[in-house]
Design a protein around this motif. Sequence first.
Motif, PDB file in Angstrom:
ATOM      1  N   ASP B  97      52.994  38.423  46.716  1.00  9.95           N
ATOM      2  CA  ASP B  97      52.697  38.486  48.141  1.00  9.95           C
ATOM      3  C   ASP B  97      51.474  39.366  48.347  1.00  9.95           C
ATOM      4  O   ASP B  97      50.828  39.763  47.370  1.00  9.95           O
ATOM      5  N   SER B  98      51.146  39.624  49.578  1.00 12.69           N
ATOM      6  CA  SER B  98      49.867  40.274  49.871  1.00 12.69           C
ATOM      7  C   SER B  98      49.946  41.794  49.901  1.00 12.69           C
ATOM      8  O   SER B  98      48.959  42.450  50.215  1.00 12.69           O
ATOM      9  N   ALA B  99      51.096  42.366  49.602  1.00 13.91           N
ATOM     10  CA  ALA B  99      51.194  43.824  49.612  1.00 13.91           C
ATOM     11  C   ALA B  99      50.210  44.424  48.621  1.00 13.91           C
ATOM     12  O   ALA B  99      50.005  43.894  47.527  1.00 13.91           O
ATOM     13  N   ALA B 100      49.605  45.538  49.024  1.00 10.89           N
ATOM     14  CA  ALA B 100      48.533  46.128  48.219  1.00 10.89           C
ATOM     15  C   ALA B 100      49.009  46.543  46.835  1.00 10.89           C
ATOM     16  O   ALA B 100      48.216  46.560  45.892  1.00 10.89           O
ATOM     17  N   GLN B 101      50.279  46.877  46.697  1.00 12.43           N
ATOM     18  CA  GLN B 101      50.767  47.343  45.406  1.00 12.43           C
ATOM     19  C   GLN B 101      51.170  46.219  44.469  1.00 12.43           C
ATOM     20  O   GLN B 101      51.508  46.469  43.309  1.00 12.43           O
ATOM     21  N   GLU B 102      51.133  44.985  44.940  1.00 10.39           N
ATOM     22  CA  GLU B 102      51.506  43.870  44.087  1.00 10.39           C
ATOM     23  C   GLU B 102      50.449  43.637  43.011  1.00 10.39           C
ATOM     24  O   GLU B 102      49.240  43.670  43.277  1.00 10.39           O
ATOM     25  N   THR B 103      50.888  43.376  41.811  1.00 15.91           N
ATOM     26  CA  THR B 103      49.967  43.102  40.720  1.00 15.91           C
ATOM     27  C   THR B 103      49.285  41.764  40.936  1.00 15.91           C
ATOM     28  O   THR B 103      49.938  40.763  41.256  1.00 15.91           O
ATOM     29  N   GLN B 104      47.981  41.752  40.758  1.00 18.27           N
ATOM     30  CA  GLN B 104      47.224  40.508  40.798  1.00 18.27           C
ATOM     31  C   GLN B 104      47.027  40.024  39.359  1.00 18.27           C
ATOM     32  O   GLN B 104      46.586  40.785  38.502  1.00 18.27           O
ATOM     33  N   TYR B 105      47.350  38.764  39.127  1.00 22.61           N
ATOM     34  CA  TYR B 105      47.210  38.147  37.812  1.00 22.61           C
ATOM     35  C   TYR B 105      45.974  37.247  37.849  1.00 22.61           C
ATOM     36  O   TYR B 105      45.855  36.394  38.729  1.00 22.61           O
ATOM     37  N   PHE B 106      45.087  37.445  36.871  1.00 21.47           N
ATOM     38  CA  PHE B 106      43.802  36.769  36.873  1.00 21.47           C
ATOM     39  C   PHE B 106      43.782  35.581  35.920  1.00 21.47           C
ATOM     40  O   PHE B 106      44.358  35.626  34.836  1.00 21.47           O
ATOM     41  N   GLY B 107      43.061  34.547  36.334  1.00 22.95           N
ATOM     42  CA  GLY B 107      42.769  33.439  35.454  1.00 22.95           C
ATOM     43  C   GLY B 107      41.592  33.761  34.546  1.00 22.95           C
ATOM     44  O   GLY B 107      40.982  34.818  34.670  1.00 22.95           O
ATOM     45  N   PRO B 108      41.239  32.833  33.640  1.00 17.96           N
ATOM     46  CA  PRO B 108      40.151  33.077  32.685  1.00 17.96           C
ATOM     47  C   PRO B 108      38.769  33.013  33.302  1.00 17.96           C
ATOM     48  O   PRO B 108      37.793  33.443  32.688  1.00 17.96           O
ATOM     49  N   GLY B 109      38.668  32.461  34.510  1.00 14.20           N
ATOM     50  CA  GLY B 109      37.387  32.416  35.200  1.00 14.20           C
ATOM     51  C   GLY B 109      36.587  31.158  34.921  1.00 14.20           C
ATOM     52  O   GLY B 109      36.822  30.432  33.943  1.00 14.20           O
ATOM     53  N   THR B 110      35.641  30.900  35.831  1.00  6.28           N
ATOM     54  CA  THR B 110      34.638  29.844  35.649  1.00  6.28           C
ATOM     55  C   THR B 110      33.281  30.515  35.619  1.00  6.28           C
ATOM     56  O   THR B 110      32.893  31.185  36.587  1.00  6.28           O
ATOM     57  N   ARG B 111      32.574  30.329  34.515  1.00 10.90           N
ATOM     58  CA  ARG B 111      31.230  30.916  34.429  1.00 10.90           C
ATOM     59  C   ARG B 111      30.219  29.893  34.922  1.00 10.90           C
ATOM     60  O   ARG B 111      30.108  28.805  34.358  1.00 10.90           O
ATOM     61  N   LEU B 112      29.497  30.242  35.970  1.00  9.48           N
ATOM     62  CA  LEU B 112      28.518  29.350  36.591  1.00  9.48           C
ATOM     63  C   LEU B 112      27.109  29.800  36.250  1.00  9.48           C
ATOM     64  O   LEU B 112      26.779  30.975  36.391  1.00  9.48           O
ATOM     65  N   LEU B 113      26.297  28.860  35.811  1.00 10.34           N
ATOM     66  CA  LEU B 113      24.869  29.105  35.588  1.00 10.34           C
ATOM     67  C   LEU B 113      24.087  28.135  36.459  1.00 10.34           C
ATOM     68  O   LEU B 113      24.264  26.916  36.342  1.00 10.34           O
ATOM     69  N   VAL B 114      23.264  28.673  37.320  1.00  7.63           N
ATOM     70  CA  VAL B 114      22.426  27.860  38.202  1.00  7.63           C
ATOM     71  C   VAL B 114      20.990  27.920  37.700  1.00  7.63           C
ATOM     72  O   VAL B 114      20.418  29.009  37.574  1.00  7.63           O
ATOM     73  N   LEU B 115      20.435  26.753  37.393  1.00  8.63           N
ATOM     74  CA  LEU B 115      19.072  26.681  36.852  1.00  8.63           C
ATOM     75  C   LEU B 115      18.054  26.264  37.918  1.00  8.63           C
ATOM     76  O   LEU B 115      18.424  25.554  38.867  1.00  8.63           O
TER      77      LEU B 115
END
Lengths: 113, 115
Positions: B97-115
């Motif tokens: 939920d949105s409570a500040a103390q809740e742990t946020q679990y992260f995904g591996p991410g998307t790396r974007l390169l703009v040329l």
Amino acid sequence: AQSVTQPDIHITVSEGASLELRCNYSYGATPYLFWYVQSPGQGLQLLLKYFSGDTLVQGIKGFEAEFKRSQSSFNLRKPSVHWSDAAEYFCAAAGGGADGLTFGKGTHLIIQP
Amino acid sequence: EAEVAQSPRYKITEKSQAVAFWCDPISGHATLYWYRQILGQGPELLVQFQDESVVDDSQLPKDRFSAERLKGVDSTLKIQPAELGDSAMYLCASSRDSAAQETQYFGPGTRLLVL
């Protein structure tokens, strides 16, 4: 404005030596505090967090952190580092009505053999 | 162990093109976050959802960025048109939920390169 400061951009430690990574925060009230680790190409993994109570917090992988209200600090420690600890470490804070995390700029940890 | 999924992992595009990133949070997590991480910096919050509603998008450049979470589950972040300065890692995170103390679990991410 709320902020998190990690004074050290890079730290080099010999394998087996102790480690301390510094983190200072500036918030209106004591925020919730977190340490995350990011290995190359990976997302962030939570090491430990502090909400209240005991100011010495134990985390995963042998890490601990100590909250010091008087110094507005939340430093991360490990008694003996391993080569696999080489990574980017981020201190983060939440609270004060903003639920998203405010991150420091990170400390890059290098382990010497 | 449940994880946050993101795709694609890498994206190369030319400036002025449109790009889209997808995120599937941990099942049952009501709160979803999109962060942008510029090389050498910490992640910065772009947008926060509670179920299907936007809670905070104050740091989202709304002239070119949009985000949606139509059914309150997975989410899409879009950039149109992409600019050179958008090159970064885009991280998705979820929490129970949105409570500040809740742990946020992260995904591996998307790396974007703009040329």
